[in-house]
Write a protein that holds these residues in place. Structure first.
Motif, PDB file in Angstrom:
ATOM      1  N   ILE B  29       0.969  -1.194   0.006  1.00  9.66           N
ATOM      2  CA  ILE B  29      -0.154   0.096  -0.092  1.00  9.66           C
ATOM      3  C   ILE B  29       0.945   1.204   0.119  1.00  9.66           C
ATOM      4  CG2 ILE B  29      -1.776   1.427   1.621  1.00  9.66           C
ATOM      5  CD1 ILE B  29      -2.720  -1.390   2.312  1.00  9.66           C
ATOM      6  N   ALA B  30       2.176   1.446   0.561  1.00  8.78           N
ATOM      7  CA  ALA B  30       2.714   2.541   0.744  1.00  8.78           C
ATOM      8  C   ALA B  30       3.520   2.766  -0.671  1.00  8.78           C
ATOM      9  CB  ALA B  30       3.894   2.281   2.061  1.00  8.78           C
ATOM     10  N   ASN B  31       4.063   1.246  -1.019  1.00  9.29           N
ATOM     11  CA  ASN B  31       4.830   1.538  -2.512  1.00  9.29           C
ATOM     12  C   ASN B  31       3.923   2.207  -3.618  1.00  9.29           C
ATOM     13  OD1 ASN B  31       6.868   0.333  -1.182  1.00  9.29           O
ATOM     14  ND2 ASN B  31       6.750  -1.815  -2.121  1.00  9.29           N
ATOM     15  N   LEU B  32       2.479   2.109  -3.318  1.00  8.81           N
ATOM     16  CA  LEU B  32       1.800   2.590  -4.221  1.00  8.81           C
ATOM     17  C   LEU B  32       1.764   4.136  -4.333  1.00  8.81           C
ATOM     18  CD1 LEU B  32      -1.948   1.381  -3.857  1.00  8.81           C
ATOM     19  CD2 LEU B  32      -0.682   1.026  -5.818  1.00  8.81           C
ATOM     20  N   GLN B  33       2.407   4.770  -3.314  1.00  4.23           N
ATOM     21  CA  GLN B  33       2.572   6.144  -3.501  1.00  4.23           C
ATOM     22  C   GLN B  33       4.067   6.579  -3.473  1.00  4.23           C
ATOM     23  OE1 GLN B  33      -0.705   8.272  -1.037  1.00  4.23           O
ATOM     24  NE2 GLN B  33      -1.289   6.085  -0.995  1.00  4.23           N
ATOM     25  N   GLY B  34       5.044   5.354  -3.226  1.00  2.00           N
ATOM     26  CA  GLY B  34       6.244   5.950  -3.458  1.00  2.00           C
ATOM     27  C   GLY B  34       6.955   6.476  -4.664  1.00  2.00           C
ATOM     28  N   VAL B  35       8.130   6.905  -4.550  1.00  2.00           N
ATOM     29  CA  VAL B  35       8.703   7.568  -5.543  1.00  2.00           C
ATOM     30  C   VAL B  35       9.062   6.781  -6.828  1.00  2.00           C
ATOM     31  CG1 VAL B  35       9.638   9.632  -4.745  1.00  2.00           C
ATOM     32  CG2 VAL B  35      10.648   7.410  -4.517  1.00  2.00           C
ATOM     33  N   ASP B  36       9.279   5.206  -6.576  1.00  2.00           N
ATOM     34  CA  ASP B  36       9.746   4.501  -7.404  1.00  2.00           C
ATOM     35  C   ASP B  36       8.541   3.972  -8.212  1.00  2.00           C
ATOM     36  OD1 ASP B  36      10.409   2.042  -8.945  1.00  2.00           O
ATOM     37  OD2 ASP B  36      12.132   1.909  -7.616  1.00  2.00           O
ATOM     38  N   LEU B  37       8.520   4.413  -9.649  1.00  2.00           N
ATOM     39  CA  LEU B  37       7.429   4.075 -10.491  1.00  2.00           C
ATOM     40  C   LEU B  37       7.355   2.321 -10.836  1.00  2.00           C
ATOM     41  CD1 LEU B  37       7.521   6.783 -13.155  1.00  2.00           C
ATOM     42  CD2 LEU B  37       6.082   6.793 -11.217  1.00  2.00           C
ATOM     43  N   GLY B  38       8.489   1.930 -10.818  1.00  2.00           N
ATOM     44  CA  GLY B  38       8.538   0.059 -10.924  1.00  2.00           C
ATOM     45  C   GLY B  38       7.748  -0.310  -9.367  1.00  2.00           C
ATOM     46  N   LEU B  39       8.105   0.142  -8.573  1.00  2.00           N
ATOM     47  CA  LEU B  39       7.303  -0.437  -7.366  1.00  2.00           C
ATOM     48  C   LEU B  39       6.010  -0.212  -7.245  1.00  2.00           C
ATOM     49  CD1 LEU B  39      10.065   0.112  -4.483  1.00  2.00           C
ATOM     50  CD2 LEU B  39       9.779  -1.906  -5.713  1.00  2.00           C
ATOM     51  N   ARG B  40       5.605   1.129  -7.663  1.00  2.00           N
ATOM     52  CA  ARG B  40       4.312   1.553  -7.635  1.00  2.00           C
ATOM     53  C   ARG B  40       3.498   0.289  -8.639  1.00  2.00           C
ATOM     54  NH1 ARG B  40       2.871   7.742  -8.634  1.00  2.00           N
ATOM     55  NH2 ARG B  40       4.686   8.470  -7.749  1.00  2.00           N
ATOM     56  N   GLU B  66      -6.108   7.896 -11.383  1.00  2.00           N
ATOM     57  CA  GLU B  66      -5.985   9.163 -11.947  1.00  2.00           C
ATOM     58  C   GLU B  66      -4.412   9.674 -11.978  1.00  2.00           C
ATOM     59  OE1 GLU B  66      -8.386  11.689  -9.595  1.00  2.00           O
ATOM     60  OE2 GLU B  66     -10.126  10.919 -10.528  1.00  2.00           O
ATOM     61  N   ASP B  67      -3.508   8.493 -11.882  1.00  2.00           N
ATOM     62  CA  ASP B  67      -2.141   8.598 -11.990  1.00  2.00           C
ATOM     63  C   ASP B  67      -1.823   9.372 -13.242  1.00  2.00           C
ATOM     64  OD1 ASP B  67       0.744   8.063 -11.181  1.00  2.00           O
ATOM     65  OD2 ASP B  67       0.696   7.305 -13.280  1.00  2.00           O
ATOM     66  N   GLU B  68      -0.832  10.214 -13.176  1.00  2.00           N
ATOM     67  CA  GLU B  68      -0.314  11.067 -14.363  1.00  2.00           C
ATOM     68  C   GLU B  68       1.138  10.833 -14.620  1.00  2.00           C
ATOM     69  OE1 GLU B  68      -1.623  12.275 -16.853  1.00  2.00           O
ATOM     70  OE2 GLU B  68      -3.722  12.795 -16.051  1.00  2.00           O
ATOM     71  N   ALA B  69       1.751   9.914 -13.504  1.00  2.00           N
ATOM     72  CA  ALA B  69       3.431  10.169 -13.681  1.00  2.00           C
ATOM     73  C   ALA B  69       4.065   8.863 -14.384  1.00  2.00           C
ATOM     74  CB  ALA B  69       4.031   9.935 -12.211  1.00  2.00           C
ATOM     75  N   ASP B  70       3.211   7.734 -14.454  1.00  2.00           N
ATOM     76  CA  ASP B  70       3.652   6.704 -15.227  1.00  2.00           C
ATOM     77  C   ASP B  70       3.220   6.554 -16.496  1.00  2.00           C
ATOM     78  OD1 ASP B  70       4.968   4.291 -15.740  1.00  2.00           O
ATOM     79  OD2 ASP B  70       3.917   3.045 -14.200  1.00  2.00           O
ATOM     80  N   ARG B  71       3.870   6.958 -17.533  1.00  2.00           N
ATOM     81  CA  ARG B  71       3.253   7.035 -18.898  1.00  2.00           C
ATOM     82  C   ARG B  71       4.376   6.165 -19.685  1.00  2.00           C
ATOM     83  NH1 ARG B  71      -0.144  11.429 -19.728  1.00  2.00           N
ATOM     84  NH2 ARG B  71      -0.685   9.798 -21.739  1.00  2.00           N
ATOM     85  N   THR B  72       3.995   5.635 -20.918  1.00  2.00           N
ATOM     86  CA  THR B  72       4.603   4.903 -21.972  1.00  2.00           C
ATOM     87  C   THR B  72       5.136   5.816 -22.968  1.00  2.00           C
ATOM     88  OG1 THR B  72       2.738   4.447 -23.159  1.00  2.00           O
ATOM     89  CG2 THR B  72       3.348   2.709 -21.499  1.00  2.00           C
ATOM     90  N   PRO B  73       6.063   5.544 -23.817  1.00  2.00           N
ATOM     91  CA  PRO B  73       6.150   6.606 -24.794  1.00  2.00           C
ATOM     92  C   PRO B  73       4.951   6.775 -25.528  1.00  2.00           C
ATOM     93  CG  PRO B  73       7.930   4.691 -24.634  1.00  2.00           C
ATOM     94  CD  PRO B  73       6.766   4.437 -23.601  1.00  2.00           C
ATOM     95  N   GLU B  74       4.141   5.686 -25.735  1.00  2.00           N
ATOM     96  CA  GLU B  74       2.735   5.923 -26.766  1.00  2.00           C
ATOM     97  C   GLU B  74       1.781   6.685 -25.847  1.00  2.00           C
ATOM     98  OE1 GLU B  74       4.106   2.946 -26.102  1.00  2.00           O
ATOM     99  OE2 GLU B  74       5.389   2.889 -27.930  1.00  2.00           O
ATOM    100  N   GLY B  75       2.087   7.161 -24.590  1.00  2.00           N
ATOM    101  CA  GLY B  75       0.977   7.745 -23.851  1.00  2.00           C
ATOM    102  C   GLY B  75       0.094   6.725 -22.951  1.00  2.00           C
ATOM    103  N   TYR B  77      -1.059   4.430 -19.769  1.00  2.00           N
ATOM    104  CA  TYR B  77      -0.912   4.416 -18.357  1.00  2.00           C
ATOM    105  C   TYR B  77      -0.674   3.380 -17.664  1.00  2.00           C
ATOM    106  CZ  TYR B  77      -3.047   9.509 -18.793  1.00  2.00           C
ATOM    107  OH  TYR B  77      -3.040  10.829 -19.186  1.00  2.00           O
ATOM    108  N   PRO B  78       0.635   2.737 -17.360  1.00  2.00           N
ATOM    109  CA  PRO B  78       0.807   1.193 -17.102  1.00  2.00           C
ATOM    110  C   PRO B  78       0.250   1.254 -15.358  1.00  2.00           C
ATOM    111  CG  PRO B  78       2.844   2.159 -17.957  1.00  2.00           C
ATOM    112  CD  PRO B  78       2.044   3.326 -17.906  1.00  2.00           C
ATOM    113  N   LEU B  79       0.431   2.136 -14.596  1.00  2.00           N
ATOM    114  CA  LEU B  79       0.024   1.864 -13.235  1.00  2.00           C
ATOM    115  C   LEU B  79      -1.487   1.860 -13.271  1.00  2.00           C
ATOM    116  CD1 LEU B  79       0.343   1.889 -10.236  1.00  2.00           C
ATOM    117  CD2 LEU B  79       0.370   4.513 -10.199  1.00  2.00           C
ATOM    118  N   ARG B  80      -2.268   2.941 -13.994  1.00  2.00           N
ATOM    119  CA  ARG B  80      -3.663   2.793 -14.162  1.00  2.00           C
ATOM    120  C   ARG B  80      -4.228   1.286 -14.427  1.00  2.00           C
ATOM    121  NH1 ARG B  80      -6.112   8.302 -16.713  1.00  2.00           N
ATOM    122  NH2 ARG B  80      -4.594   9.889 -15.746  1.00  2.00           N
ATOM    123  N   ARG B  81      -3.448   0.971 -15.533  1.00  2.00           N
ATOM    124  CA  ARG B  81      -3.890  -0.709 -16.104  1.00  2.00           C
ATOM    125  C   ARG B  81      -3.828  -1.768 -15.058  1.00  2.00           C
ATOM    126  NH1 ARG B  81       0.322  -0.613 -21.389  1.00  2.00           N
ATOM    127  NH2 ARG B  81      -0.437   1.087 -22.366  1.00  2.00           N
TER     128      ARG B  81
END
Lengths: 245, 281
Positions: B29-40, B66-75, B77-81
């Motif tokens: 749960i904490a990792n969901l909001q951590g700085v590391d996008l991979g861990l989120r 509603e995450d905006e931080a994690d984006r693929t080059p094509e636009g 949203y990996p975290l949202r998925r």
């Protein structure tokens, strides 16, 4: 043409197949020939990621039977879990007791659920007659211990397979026909576990299979008791159609 | 209870592998909001995989929609998925409205996962939003002429409408039987069977088991399991596909039999299915 020539032709067809359909056909033909020489090629076909060909190869290996066991145990593929599952299925289908340790190990510890499932199934269909009679009980106890453990596997399909084997094992044990209340120790452990699973297993499919197992076990016990009773209570009295009037 | 694409994914992929890095619920749960996008990203998957239904997990995952931080080059949203998929598995009704909003996301895979998760949550409130998305492929009651239309996850939408018994959408589902993409046709057939109980639609799926693409046969196995169509039992056991998938499909038939018989004894159909399943172990 002798078997060896035929084998070479059929084996070459498998090796040269250039489409998945041709491979399937070639493996099916090779498997149907049931020639011992084809064993290594059939084993190789388990690893082609072609489920149709693998099914045919497993059937072929099972039909060849005992001569395939040594090579299967030796060549069992440790890297490709798909192929290992098929190999374990073949060993399970043959039921040769040389595979016992492989099956026990696979059923308890393999990380692939397809392998655990196939091995759990195989533990119920071993050829007990291969064992000297004084050894049967101790090996069966070992197998029952393993199956009871596997019946708590996190995957439904592994528990399902364990139930089918618990069923065949209890049916393979000498039923206590003289006294239907006292079952052999192993059998009563199994029936107890089945009751437990019927009450507590999380999966409806597994619970339904437990019910089916219980039904089949009961039917067999009734038949055995009935067979014994009819033998005891109705000594051969020659009738001449007396009851048919 | 019935097999869904998600369950098949569980069985054929995730469960075959050791469960990677071990996490605790609090850490995830904490990792969901951590700085590391991979861990989120991993935490969102993990919470779904282990169906962590704690309020803090559900809140965290809804926020991740509603995450905006994690984006693929094509636009994309990996975290949202991953958050969308996890919310479907966890099954908390609070996710329904936020997931409906995801049906408008610019990322196709977020929309697809949202349709699948809404199907799993089973709340009919999402039906009109799904129907609206389906209409993107239609002009009136016909498929759009410019085909093949891949702009929306039609298969996921159709499956959800079928499962949710959205009978008012039958006229809009039916045209998709003619869609040029086969999986979309099958999804339409599956939905039409669920909406009408007309065997001809299920028979179309049975015929598809004889097709020559393994990927399609796998998809159809999942469909037949989901609708629990008993007459398909033999065809399922004989199609050329992995036994694992056939077993899941047959289990769908078995459970359908049990759920739809009132008698406490086993039905003939259930016994037949179990005998087939035994032979595939």
């Amino acid at each position: 043409m002798n078997n060896n020539d035929l084998a070479q032709i059929l084996i070459r067809a498998v090796e040269e197949a250039d489409s998945s359909e041709r491979l399937l056909d070639a493996v099916q033909e090779l498997a149907a020939a049931g020639i011992e020489e084809s064993v290594p090629t059939l084993i190789a076909a388990l690893g082609y990621n072609n489920p149709g060909a693998a099914v045919a190869a497993v059937d072929g290996l099972i039909a060849i039977g005992e001569p395939a066991v040594g090579p299967l145990l030796k060549l069992i593929d440790d890297y490709n879990y798909g192929a290992r599952a098929w190999a374990v299925r073949a060993l399970a289908g043959i039921g040769d007791l040389r595979a016992l340790d492989t099956l026990l190990e696979a059923a308890k510890t393999d990380f692939s659920l397809s392998v655990r499932r196939a091995a759990a199934r195989g533990l119920g269909t071993l050829r007990w007659y291969q064992l000297p009679s004084e050894k049967v009980e101790s090996v069966q106890t070992q197998v029952i211990d393993a199956l009871l453990l596997i019946s708590e596997d996190p995957e439904w399909v592994v528990r399902y397979a364990a139930v089918t084997s618990l069923e065949t094992l209890v049916k393979a044990m000498p039923a206590a026909v003289n006294n239907a209340i006292t079952l052999p120790d192993g059998a009563s452990r199994i029936t107890h576990r089945l009751e437990q699973m019927l009450d507590t297993d999380a999966d409806l499919g597994v619970r339904t299979r437990v019910k089916f197992a219980q039904q089949k076990i009961q039917q067999q016990q009734h038949q055995e008791v009935f067979a014994l009773k009819t033998k005891q209570e109705q000594p051969e009295v020659p009738h001449r159609g007396g009851g048919r009037r | 209870m019935n097999p869904s694409p998600q369950k098949i994914e569980d069985l054929s992929l995730t469960s075959e592998f050791a469960d990677g890095e071990s996490l605790t619920v609090e850490q995830a749960i904490a990792n969901l909001q951590g700085v590391d996008l991979g861990l989120r990203f991993y935490a969102a998957w993990w919470l779904g995989r282990f169906r962590v239904c704690e309020p803090a997990a559900v809140r965290g995952l809804i926020r991740a929609l509603e995450d905006e931080a994690d984006r693929t080059p094509e636009g994309g949203y990996p975290l949202r998925r991953n958050a969308v998929r996890a919310l479907g598995k966890i099954g908390d009704g609070q996710a329904v409205v936020p997931l409906i909003a995801c049906l408008d996301c610019s990322d196709y895979y977020v929309r697809e996962a949202a349709a699948q998760s809404l199907e799993m949550l089973g709340d009919v409130v999402c039906i009109s939003a799904l129907g609206k998305l389906l209409k993107a492929g239609l002009e009136g009651e016909h498929l759009k002429s410019k085909q093949p239309d891949l702009s929306q996850p039609y298969d996921a939408i159709l499956e959800a409408l079928g499962r949710l018994k959205a009978t008012e959408y039958i006229p809009l589902v039916k045209p998709f039987l003619e869609h040029p993409i086969e999986v979309v046709q099958y999804a339409a057939a599956r939905a039409m069977y669920q909406l009408t109980q007309e065997p001809s639609y299920a028979q179309r799926l049975v015929q598809a088991l004889a097709g020559d693409k393994l990927q399609l046969r796998r998809a159809v196995l999942a469909d037949l399991g989901a609708i629990g169509y008993l007459p398909a039992a033999e065809a399922i056991s004989e199609t050329l596909a992995e036994n694992s998938l056939k077993l899941i499909s047959l289990k769908g038939l078995l459970e359908h039999q049990v759920n739809h018989t009132t008698a406490s004894s086993l039905s003939e159909g259930a016994i037949k299915v179990m005998n087939l399943m035994d032979s595939l172990l």
